[in-house]
Design an enzyme around this catalytic site. Structure first.
Site, PDB file in Angstrom:
ATOM      1  CG  ASP A 178       7.432  26.952  -6.665  1.00  0.00           C
ATOM      2  OD1 ASP A 178       7.135  27.919  -7.119  1.00  0.00           O
ATOM      3  OD2 ASP A 178       8.525  26.135  -6.888  1.00  0.00           O
ATOM      4  CG  ASP A 194       9.029  28.518 -12.791  1.00  0.00           C
ATOM      5  OD1 ASP A 194       8.076  28.193 -13.593  1.00  0.00           O
ATOM      6  OD2 ASP A 194       9.453  29.903 -12.683  1.00  0.00           O
TER       7      ASP A 194
HETATM    8 MG   LIG Z   1      10.514  26.418  -7.790  1.00  0.00          MG
END
Ligand SMILES: [Mg+2]
Ligand SMILES: [Zn+2]
Length: 197
Positions: free
Chosen positions: A23, A25
């Site tokens: 992932d 962010d």
């Molecule tokens: Mg995230």
């Protein structure tokens, strides 16, 4: 590292590991407060130790693929071109370390309007189209949201939940902890779990 009682104590038991899905962010760059978006390059702030951690994964011969929900595009906060610029900027830094990631995929859609917004599997299938040898059993998903862990869980991919600061647990953290394969504070710790210190 803490591990839910019902899950394996370590990920060293992933001998087939070949592909690490990251992932973005909250894993690679600082997650902005709820309701704020990484809408420009100057809002993209790398977390400590992330570049060398990704370089370690690459040095170990692993494929690294970034998959990120970017609903801000659907909301008109920024454009897909901005997302690509941010990824190009990150990739340039990784390339300078000799460790470019293998691919970036992002979902620019709003909730309930596509099959690629995590936890839905669309970005896994996009990656599979580009890298046909990918299998769930040889993959790992690393993320800081329940949607990341749920994505892995639904696909039978082992997961590492990035907990961040345990004093400021995010919504969904309890659910993520309950189904994650392992839990670490940040990406460098996750890589240390996989590859040793
Ligand atoms: Mg995230
Ligand atoms: Zn989508």
């Amino acid at each position: 590292m803490t591990t839910p009682a019902s899950h394996p104590a370590s990920l060293s038991a992933l001998p087939q590991l070949r592909t690490v899905f990251l992932d973005r962010d909250g894993v690679i760059n600082r997650k902005l407060p709820e309701g704020e978006y990484c809408s420009s390059l100057d809002r993209f702030q790398l977390l400590p130790g992330v570049l060398p951690a990704i370089a370690r994964l690459k040095s170990a011969g692993l494929r690294v693929i970034v998959i990120t929900n970017q609903r801000g595009v659907a909301l008109g906060k920024y454009t897909s071109a901005t997302v690509r610029d941010i990824h190009a900027h990150l990739q340039a830094q990784l390339t300078a370390l000799g460790a470019p990631v293998d691919a970036f995929y992002f979902c620019p859609h709003d909730k309930n309007s596509c099959d690629c917004r995590k936890p839905l599997p669309g970005m896994f299938h996009q990656a599979l189209a580009a890298f046909p040898d990918i299998t769930p059993a040889s993959s790992l998903m690393v993320g800081d949201s329940f949607s990341d862990i749920d994505f892995g869980h639904r696909l039978n991919i082992p997961t590492i939940f990035i907990e961040g600061d345990p004093q400021h647990r995010k919504p969904g953290a309890e659910k993520a902890v309950a189904i994650a394969t392992a839990i670490t504070q940040d990406l460098p710790a996750a890589v240390a779990l996989l590859l040793g210190n």
